[in-house]
Design an enzyme around this catalytic site. Structure first.
Site, PDB file in Angstrom:
ATOM      1  CG  HIS A 125      -2.008  -1.020   1.165  1.00 54.68           C
ATOM      2  ND1 HIS A 125      -2.839  -1.191   0.082  1.00 54.68           N
ATOM      3  CD2 HIS A 125      -2.376  -1.959   2.076  1.00 54.68           C
ATOM      4  CE1 HIS A 125      -3.679  -2.192   0.326  1.00 54.68           C
ATOM      5  NE2 HIS A 125      -3.413  -2.678   1.528  1.00 54.68           N
ATOM      6  CG  ASP A 162      -3.014  -8.483   0.535  1.00 53.17           C
ATOM      7  OD1 ASP A 162      -2.259  -8.778   1.471  1.00 53.17           O
ATOM      8  OD2 ASP A 162      -4.038  -7.768   0.680  1.00 53.17           O
ATOM      9  CG  HIS A 164      -6.735  -5.246   1.606  1.00 45.41           C
ATOM     10  ND1 HIS A 164      -6.250  -6.135   2.551  1.00 45.41           N
ATOM     11  CD2 HIS A 164      -7.905  -4.772   2.078  1.00 45.41           C
ATOM     12  CE1 HIS A 164      -7.106  -6.187   3.571  1.00 45.41           C
ATOM     13  NE2 HIS A 164      -8.120  -5.377   3.304  1.00 45.41           N
ATOM     14  CG  ASP A 245      -5.158 -10.040   3.273  1.00 48.03           C
ATOM     15  OD1 ASP A 245      -4.806 -10.585   2.210  1.00 48.03           O
ATOM     16  OD2 ASP A 245      -4.890  -8.855   3.544  1.00 48.03           O
TER      17      ASP A 245
END
Length: 308
Positions: A125, A162, A164, A245
């Site tokens: 991120h 991931d 996200h 995740d």
């Protein structure tokens, strides 16, 4: 095939505060899993600290100055509502970035090797000029650009599974045709980026997945979209943002993957590396916030790297 494990105890001393999902127990459970008898062939190495020059491959001087200036001598400070620093955070982040650099050196300089970087904080991120989403530096983007610069590579790819979207990696890559980024991720979801229409200069491939999607949708994203695009790019080294995740037990998301899905994607990525990259693959731990699900995912992933 030799698989290197790059990690460092400094990464345990990044303190995010009570109740934060990105906590030291994540790394402890990963290292415990990899200490089991299933993994005797892992070659364990201490992660070095990245240098400022290496960090600057992906980040602006202002961002590097900010992280250094905000590092506290005591207590915990926040860079945004989700992203925290403690006295141990700066060293942890330098080790996390340094692990990827050392892993790139290992797989580029030694035939028949790959690597897994078990570090924290995560990185995908972090944008060129902003820390966010638990991430201080974009570890995988630093490693990808380092691989290109040091070894004269023309095509470096990152695949991100991931849950996200890796907005930071996309931000750093999107105007550079020598860098390829592909992501499967839940959407709409944090951080709000990663639409299929976001294609950079033809080097960005995003496959958003709806909440409650599972194995069928996940595998279809790769077989139908990501793997064909990756083959066309023909990478010389493959880096993987390995977040766990999207596991069905994870508390921060709503996808339904299992250990079998992480085995599947890992074996497929190994096949891509074998075909296009002479086996050169570097995997980097990103998310995964249910400890049992994280351990299951890492177990499946590293067994695939070992061809166990």
């Amino acid at each position: 095939m030799t698989t290197y494990l790059f990690t460092h105890r400094d990464c345990l001393f990044h303190d995010t505060g009570t109740g934060h999902p990105e906590r030291a127990d994540r790394l402890r459970i990963v290292l415990h899993q990899l200490d089991l008898e299933n993994f005797p062939m892992l070659e364990r190495r201490d992660a070095p600290m990245a240098t400022r020059e290496q960090l600057a491959l992906a980040h602006t001087p202002a961002h590097l100055d900010l992280i250094a200036a905000r590092a506290p001598q005591a207590g915990i400070i926040n860079l945004d509502p989700d992203t925290f620093m403690s006295p141990g955070s700066e060293n942890a982040a330098l080790r996390a970035a340094g692990a990827v650099i050392a892993a790139v050196d290992a797989v580029m300089e030694q035939p028949d090797t790959n690597a897994f970087c078990a570090t924290r904080p995560p990185g995908h991120h972090a944008e060129a000029d902003r820390a966010m989403g638990f991430c201080l530096y974009n570890n995988i983007a630093i490693g990808a650009i380092y691989a290109r610069e040091k070894y004269g590579l023309e095509r470096v790819a990152v695949v991100d599974f991931d849950v996200h979207h890796g907005n930071g990696t996309q931000d750093i890559f999107e105007a550079d045709a020598s860098l390829f980024y592909a992501s499967s991720h839940q959407a709409p979801f944090y951080p709000g980026t990663g639409a299929a229409s976001e294609t950079g200069v033809g080097n960005i491939v995003n496959v958003p997945l709806p909440a409650d999607a599972g194995s069928t949708e996940f595998r279809g994203a790769y077989d139908d979209v990501i793997f064909p695009a990756l083959a066309r790019f023909d990478p010389q080294i493959l880096l993987v943002s390995a977040g766990f995740d999207a596991h069905e037990k994870d508390p921060l998301a709503n996808l339904n993957l299992t250990g079998a899905d992480y085995s599947w994607i890992s074996e497929k990525l190994m096949a891509v590396a074998d075909k296009h990259c002479e086996g050169r693959l570097v995997s980097v731990l990103e998310g995964g916030y249910d400890l049992e699900g994280l351990a299951e995912g890492v177990d499946a992933h590293v067994k695939a790297l070992l061809r166990a």
